[in-house]
Motif scaffolding. Structure first.
Motif, PDB file in Angstrom:
ATOM      1  N   ALA A  66       9.517  -3.902  -4.528  1.00 40.49           N
ATOM      2  CA  ALA A  66       8.164  -3.976  -2.746  1.00 40.49           C
ATOM      3  C   ALA A  66       8.639  -2.327  -2.779  1.00 40.49           C
ATOM      4  O   ALA A  66       7.532  -1.926  -1.935  1.00 40.49           O
ATOM      5  CB  ALA A  66       8.929  -4.831  -2.169  1.00 40.49           C
TER       6      ALA A  66
ATOM      7  N   ILE B 240       6.604  -0.508  -5.001  1.00 47.68           N
ATOM      8  CA  ILE B 240       5.152  -1.042  -4.786  1.00 47.68           C
ATOM      9  C   ILE B 240       4.395  -0.451  -3.214  1.00 47.68           C
ATOM     10  O   ILE B 240       3.386   0.252  -3.440  1.00 47.68           O
ATOM     11  CB  ILE B 240       4.553  -2.159  -4.532  1.00 47.68           C
ATOM     12  CG1 ILE B 240       5.224  -2.913  -6.174  1.00 47.68           C
ATOM     13  CG2 ILE B 240       3.419  -2.909  -3.948  1.00 47.68           C
ATOM     14  CD1 ILE B 240       4.375  -3.018  -6.776  1.00 47.68           C
ATOM     15  N   ASN B 241       5.075  -0.390  -2.226  1.00 50.41           N
ATOM     16  CA  ASN B 241       4.947   0.167  -1.410  1.00 50.41           C
ATOM     17  C   ASN B 241       4.806   2.070  -1.050  1.00 50.41           C
ATOM     18  O   ASN B 241       3.546   2.563  -1.069  1.00 50.41           O
ATOM     19  CB  ASN B 241       5.632   0.290  -0.004  1.00 50.41           C
ATOM     20  CG  ASN B 241       5.055   0.831   1.138  1.00 50.41           C
ATOM     21  OD1 ASN B 241       4.073   0.453   2.109  1.00 50.41           O
ATOM     22  ND2 ASN B 241       6.011   1.764   1.796  1.00 50.41           N
TER      23      ASN B 241
ATOM     24  N   ASN C 275       1.486   2.562  -3.024  1.00 49.67           N
ATOM     25  CA  ASN C 275      -0.146   2.499  -1.844  1.00 49.67           C
ATOM     26  C   ASN C 275      -0.248   3.521  -1.032  1.00 49.67           C
ATOM     27  O   ASN C 275      -1.235   4.054  -1.322  1.00 49.67           O
ATOM     28  CB  ASN C 275       0.002   1.611  -1.318  1.00 49.67           C
ATOM     29  CG  ASN C 275      -0.266  -0.449  -2.008  1.00 49.67           C
ATOM     30  OD1 ASN C 275      -1.175  -0.099  -2.513  1.00 49.67           O
ATOM     31  ND2 ASN C 275       0.689  -0.750  -1.790  1.00 49.67           N
TER      32      ASN C 275
ATOM     33  N   ILE D 140      -4.434   1.242  -6.582  1.00 54.16           N
ATOM     34  CA  ILE D 140      -3.690   0.189  -5.440  1.00 54.16           C
ATOM     35  C   ILE D 140      -3.103  -1.187  -5.672  1.00 54.16           C
ATOM     36  O   ILE D 140      -3.018  -1.552  -7.494  1.00 54.16           O
ATOM     37  CB  ILE D 140      -5.248  -1.522  -5.647  1.00 54.16           C
ATOM     38  CG1 ILE D 140      -6.423  -0.597  -5.427  1.00 54.16           C
ATOM     39  CG2 ILE D 140      -5.307  -2.705  -4.600  1.00 54.16           C
ATOM     40  CD1 ILE D 140      -6.335  -0.192  -3.397  1.00 54.16           C
ATOM     41  N   ALA D 141      -1.933  -1.030  -5.591  1.00 49.63           N
ATOM     42  CA  ALA D 141      -0.555  -1.582  -6.110  1.00 49.63           C
ATOM     43  C   ALA D 141       0.144  -2.981  -5.655  1.00 49.63           C
ATOM     44  O   ALA D 141      -0.250  -2.790  -3.800  1.00 49.63           O
ATOM     45  CB  ALA D 141       0.681  -0.644  -5.856  1.00 49.63           C
ATOM     46  N   THR D 142       0.080  -4.341  -5.846  1.00 51.14           N
ATOM     47  CA  THR D 142       0.273  -5.683  -5.610  1.00 51.14           C
ATOM     48  C   THR D 142       1.473  -6.233  -6.244  1.00 51.14           C
ATOM     49  O   THR D 142       1.182  -6.240  -6.843  1.00 51.14           O
ATOM     50  CB  THR D 142      -1.066  -5.879  -5.159  1.00 51.14           C
ATOM     51  OG1 THR D 142      -1.670  -6.240  -6.399  1.00 51.14           O
ATOM     52  CG2 THR D 142      -1.788  -5.737  -4.319  1.00 51.14           C
ATOM     53  N   SER D 143       1.653  -6.873  -5.389  1.00 53.24           N
ATOM     54  CA  SER D 143       2.859  -8.056  -6.126  1.00 53.24           C
ATOM     55  C   SER D 143       2.241  -9.842  -5.953  1.00 53.24           C
ATOM     56  O   SER D 143       1.257 -10.299  -4.461  1.00 53.24           O
ATOM     57  CB  SER D 143       3.545  -8.819  -5.293  1.00 53.24           C
ATOM     58  OG  SER D 143       4.327  -7.251  -5.282  1.00 53.24           O
ATOM     59  N   ILE D 144       1.977 -10.295  -7.278  1.00 51.33           N
ATOM     60  CA  ILE D 144       0.811 -11.254  -7.211  1.00 51.33           C
ATOM     61  C   ILE D 144       1.652 -12.112  -8.081  1.00 51.33           C
ATOM     62  O   ILE D 144       2.221 -12.332  -9.390  1.00 51.33           O
ATOM     63  CB  ILE D 144      -0.438 -10.919  -8.158  1.00 51.33           C
ATOM     64  CG1 ILE D 144      -1.383 -10.251  -6.833  1.00 51.33           C
ATOM     65  CG2 ILE D 144      -0.938 -12.748  -8.044  1.00 51.33           C
ATOM     66  CD1 ILE D 144      -1.824 -10.692  -5.782  1.00 51.33           C
ATOM     67  N   GLU D 145       1.582 -13.472  -7.298  1.00 51.21           N
ATOM     68  CA  GLU D 145       2.258 -15.235  -8.535  1.00 51.21           C
ATOM     69  C   GLU D 145       1.616 -15.231  -9.480  1.00 51.21           C
ATOM     70  O   GLU D 145      -0.039 -14.749  -9.865  1.00 51.21           O
ATOM     71  CB  GLU D 145       2.244 -16.097  -7.463  1.00 51.21           C
ATOM     72  CG  GLU D 145       3.964 -16.709  -6.890  1.00 51.21           C
ATOM     73  CD  GLU D 145       3.586 -17.822  -8.130  1.00 51.21           C
ATOM     74  OE1 GLU D 145       2.852 -18.558  -8.468  1.00 51.21           O
ATOM     75  OE2 GLU D 145       5.136 -18.312  -8.026  1.00 51.21           O
TER      76      GLU D 145
ATOM     77  N   GLN E 115     -10.086  -9.505 -10.207  1.00 47.28           N
ATOM     78  CA  GLN E 115      -8.949  -7.697  -9.952  1.00 47.28           C
ATOM     79  C   GLN E 115      -7.403  -8.582 -10.602  1.00 47.28           C
ATOM     80  O   GLN E 115      -6.589  -7.192 -11.286  1.00 47.28           O
ATOM     81  CB  GLN E 115      -8.787  -7.209  -8.349  1.00 47.28           C
ATOM     82  CG  GLN E 115      -7.894  -8.316  -7.630  1.00 47.28           C
ATOM     83  CD  GLN E 115      -7.224  -7.763  -6.514  1.00 47.28           C
ATOM     84  OE1 GLN E 115      -7.197  -6.305  -6.461  1.00 47.28           O
ATOM     85  NE2 GLN E 115      -7.846  -8.250  -5.056  1.00 47.28           N
ATOM     86  N   TYR E 116      -7.221  -9.418 -10.448  1.00 47.85           N
ATOM     87  CA  TYR E 116      -6.347  -9.953 -11.093  1.00 47.85           C
ATOM     88  C   TYR E 116      -6.189 -10.565 -12.367  1.00 47.85           C
ATOM     89  O   TYR E 116      -5.735 -11.452 -13.310  1.00 47.85           O
ATOM     90  CB  TYR E 116      -5.322 -10.864  -9.983  1.00 47.85           C
ATOM     91  CG  TYR E 116      -4.790  -9.886  -9.377  1.00 47.85           C
ATOM     92  CD1 TYR E 116      -5.140 -10.397  -8.068  1.00 47.85           C
ATOM     93  CD2 TYR E 116      -4.068  -8.918  -9.481  1.00 47.85           C
ATOM     94  CE1 TYR E 116      -4.610 -10.190  -6.903  1.00 47.85           C
ATOM     95  CE2 TYR E 116      -3.800  -8.414  -7.832  1.00 47.85           C
ATOM     96  CZ  TYR E 116      -4.132  -8.629  -6.923  1.00 47.85           C
ATOM     97  OH  TYR E 116      -3.663  -8.037  -5.930  1.00 47.85           O
TER      98      TYR E 116
ATOM     99  N   ALA F 100       1.807  -9.683  -0.445  1.00 48.54           N
ATOM    100  CA  ALA F 100       1.520  -9.852  -2.074  1.00 48.54           C
ATOM    101  C   ALA F 100       0.817  -8.105  -1.666  1.00 48.54           C
ATOM    102  O   ALA F 100       0.589  -7.593  -3.075  1.00 48.54           O
ATOM    103  CB  ALA F 100       0.144 -11.197  -1.569  1.00 48.54           C
ATOM    104  N   ARG F 101      -0.192  -8.490  -0.587  1.00 51.09           N
ATOM    105  CA  ARG F 101      -0.933  -6.613  -0.946  1.00 51.09           C
ATOM    106  C   ARG F 101       0.223  -5.351  -0.492  1.00 51.09           C
ATOM    107  O   ARG F 101      -0.194  -4.709  -1.251  1.00 51.09           O
ATOM    108  CB  ARG F 101      -1.533  -6.773   0.058  1.00 51.09           C
ATOM    109  CG  ARG F 101      -1.762  -5.192   0.229  1.00 51.09           C
ATOM    110  CD  ARG F 101      -3.201  -5.083  -0.317  1.00 51.09           C
ATOM    111  NE  ARG F 101      -4.446  -3.645   0.042  1.00 51.09           N
ATOM    112  CZ  ARG F 101      -3.920  -2.810  -0.717  1.00 51.09           C
ATOM    113  NH1 ARG F 101      -2.127  -2.767  -1.964  1.00 51.09           N
ATOM    114  NH2 ARG F 101      -4.158  -1.830  -0.814  1.00 51.09           N
ATOM    115  N   GLY F 102       1.843  -6.031  -0.694  1.00 53.74           N
ATOM    116  CA  GLY F 102       2.408  -4.923  -0.897  1.00 53.74           C
ATOM    117  C   GLY F 102       3.006  -3.119  -0.112  1.00 53.74           C
ATOM    118  O   GLY F 102       3.143  -2.359  -0.340  1.00 53.74           O
TER     119      GLY F 102
ATOM    120  N   ASP G 153     -11.462 -10.978  -4.384  1.00 57.61           N
ATOM    121  CA  ASP G 153     -11.931 -10.165  -6.200  1.00 57.61           C
ATOM    122  C   ASP G 153     -11.557  -8.544  -5.284  1.00 57.61           C
ATOM    123  O   ASP G 153     -11.054  -7.765  -6.640  1.00 57.61           O
ATOM    124  CB  ASP G 153     -13.157 -10.183  -6.507  1.00 57.61           C
ATOM    125  CG  ASP G 153     -13.380 -11.903  -6.700  1.00 57.61           C
ATOM    126  OD1 ASP G 153     -14.421 -11.884  -6.739  1.00 57.61           O
ATOM    127  OD2 ASP G 153     -11.945 -12.453  -7.513  1.00 57.61           O
TER     128      ASP G 153
END
Lengths: 130, 297
Positions: free
Chosen positions: A52, A55-56, A59, A65-70, A83-84, B102-104, B287
């Motif tokens: 985390a 990722i931060n 950004n 664009i850095a994110t954490s997605i299930e 985007q995913y 999620a957006r981080g 999106d």
């Protein structure tokens, strides 16, 4: 061979090598990473605290664009968010959630440039973006 | 170690300010009730999120160093004075936190009174109205609402954006954030009944739905979720709030109360208040984070 000739040939060689290196850089396109996605299955792993952090930092400091997605991410229409689509497909192909719990995916548009299996540190996250 | 004022610990609101009726609280604690209300979004507590109590201190210190508590995914306070909207303020913190996680983006100091992070606008943080789905759960305005009702409506319809946002996302449909005081980051306005909501509001709300909701089965599971950066919304003593940080050295839970203030639940409170709690683990994603509800939705 006279010393002056050797020097001249050496100089020519030096210039030639320098030029070819310069040209070789032009021949290899520099693709810019635009997004980094930590794709995970929450039934197999949490989002590690240092991931985390990484990722931060991506950004804030690198402008990606850095994110954490299930792995089961959906948008409001019930579809995988555009985007995913690429990172989720890459994660599934790499074995999330069956054989690995998470995959870090660095992309440029819809092209996967680099992946890291089950990262646990901020260094592993930050290293994907030079 | 800074002293926490006693008047911020185990706070019980005056009866006329309590928005989580005891009858609703007891009903919400019935076995399976919250699970049923979330439908396909309901999830069992996974082993992967369990943290052994002997590891709580080390993991808490890690979160302290890295600022990866649930509170660090919250970028605003709300203010409900003098309404009974608490279950919805707790719900909106929970879903906002899940979305920001999620957006981080880490908000290093958590919510701060009358303060707006620049990062909220850059990261596509969205602030939700606490008037919906309170207005559907309790059309009588006063008297509060149950957790299962508001959670069910959130999972079914989604959440409505507040009129105030970190940046203009060009939402087609918004609502006042509260009938209460509000603040710099929360609009306030007159009551909007369900019938008075803007036409087509569902087309915006559907973009902000919980996808996975966990129901802790013990107070230790609740602490585990918080240690993993996940908010746990609880109701006790007539008031609903979101647990957002485990203070390992004080054995307390810290939470952003819907009164522009941080407050604390002692271990004694934590040990009973976890019942009937919920944690939103994931939310629908857009999106493009710059357009949280799609283009002009």
């Amino acid at each position: 061979m006279k010393n002056s000739t050797k020097l001249f040939v050496g100089l020519l060689l030096f210039i030639a090598i320098g030029w070819s290196l310069d040209k070789s850089n032009e021949l290899i396109p520099q693709t810019k990473i635009t997004a980094v996605t930590y794709v995970y299955e929450k039934d197999k792993t949490e989002i590690p605290s240092l991931v985390a952090v990484g990722i931060n930092k991506l950004n804030i400091e690198k402008g990606v664009i850095a994110t954490s997605i299930e792995i089961d991410a959906f948008d409001g229409t019930g579809e995988i968010p555009k985007q995913y689509q690429t990172p989720i497909a890459a994660a599934k192909a790499a074995g999330v959630p069956d054989t690995i719990s998470a995959l870090l995916v660095a992309t440029s548009g819809d092209k996967v440039l680099q992946t890291v299996k089950e990262p646990t540190t901020d260094t592993q996250v930050l290293e994907v973006v030079p | 170690m800074n002293e926490i004022p006693a008047n911020l610990v185990d706070v019980v609101l005056p009866v006329d300010e309590q928005g989580y009726p005891e009858s609703e609280m007891l009903a919400d604690r019935e076995s399976g009730v919250l699970w049923d209300c979330c439908g396909s979004a309901s999830r069992a507590f996974p082993k992967s999120l369990w943290v052994e109590p002997r590891e709580w201190e080390a993991r808490s210190k890690e979160n302290d160093r890295n600022k990866t508590w649930p509170i660090n995914y919250i970028d605003r306070f709300t203010n409900q004075v003098p309404t009974h909207e608490c279950t919805n303020h707790s719900l909106t913190r929970n879903i906002e936190g899940a979305r920001n996680r999620a957006r981080g983006i880490i908000y290093p100091d958590g919510p701060k009174k009358e303060f707006r992070y620049e990062q909220s606008a850059k990261a596509g943080s969205v602030w939700f109205s606490a008037m919906w789905p309170y207005n559907k759960a309790n059309p009588r305005i006063r008297g509060g609402a149950g957790v299962r009702q508001v959670l069910e409506y959130a999972c079914t319809y989604g959440m409505m954006p507040d009129k105030i946002q970190p940046v203009d996302y060009k939402f087609k449909h918004t609502m006042p954030g509260t009938m209460g005081r509000g603040n710099k980051n929360q609009s306030h306005g007159d009551w909007v009944s369900v019938a008075e909501m803007p036409d087509g509001w569902q087309e915006t709300a559907k973009h902000f739905k919980p996808l996975e909701v966990i129901f802790p089965e013990s107070w230790e599971q609740a602490v585990s979720l918080v240690i993993n950066g996940i908010l746990v919304s609880v109701g006790r003593d007539g008031h609903a709030i979101p647990w957002a940080r485990w203070l390992w050295d004080r054995q307390m839970m810290e939470y952003p109360d819907s009164y522009d203030v941080l407050r604390y639940d002692s271990l004694r409170t934590v040990k009973y208040a976890w019942q009937g709690s919920f944690a939103i683990v994931s939310v629908t994603s857009p999106d493009d984070w710059r357009y949280p509800a799609g283009i002009a939705a």
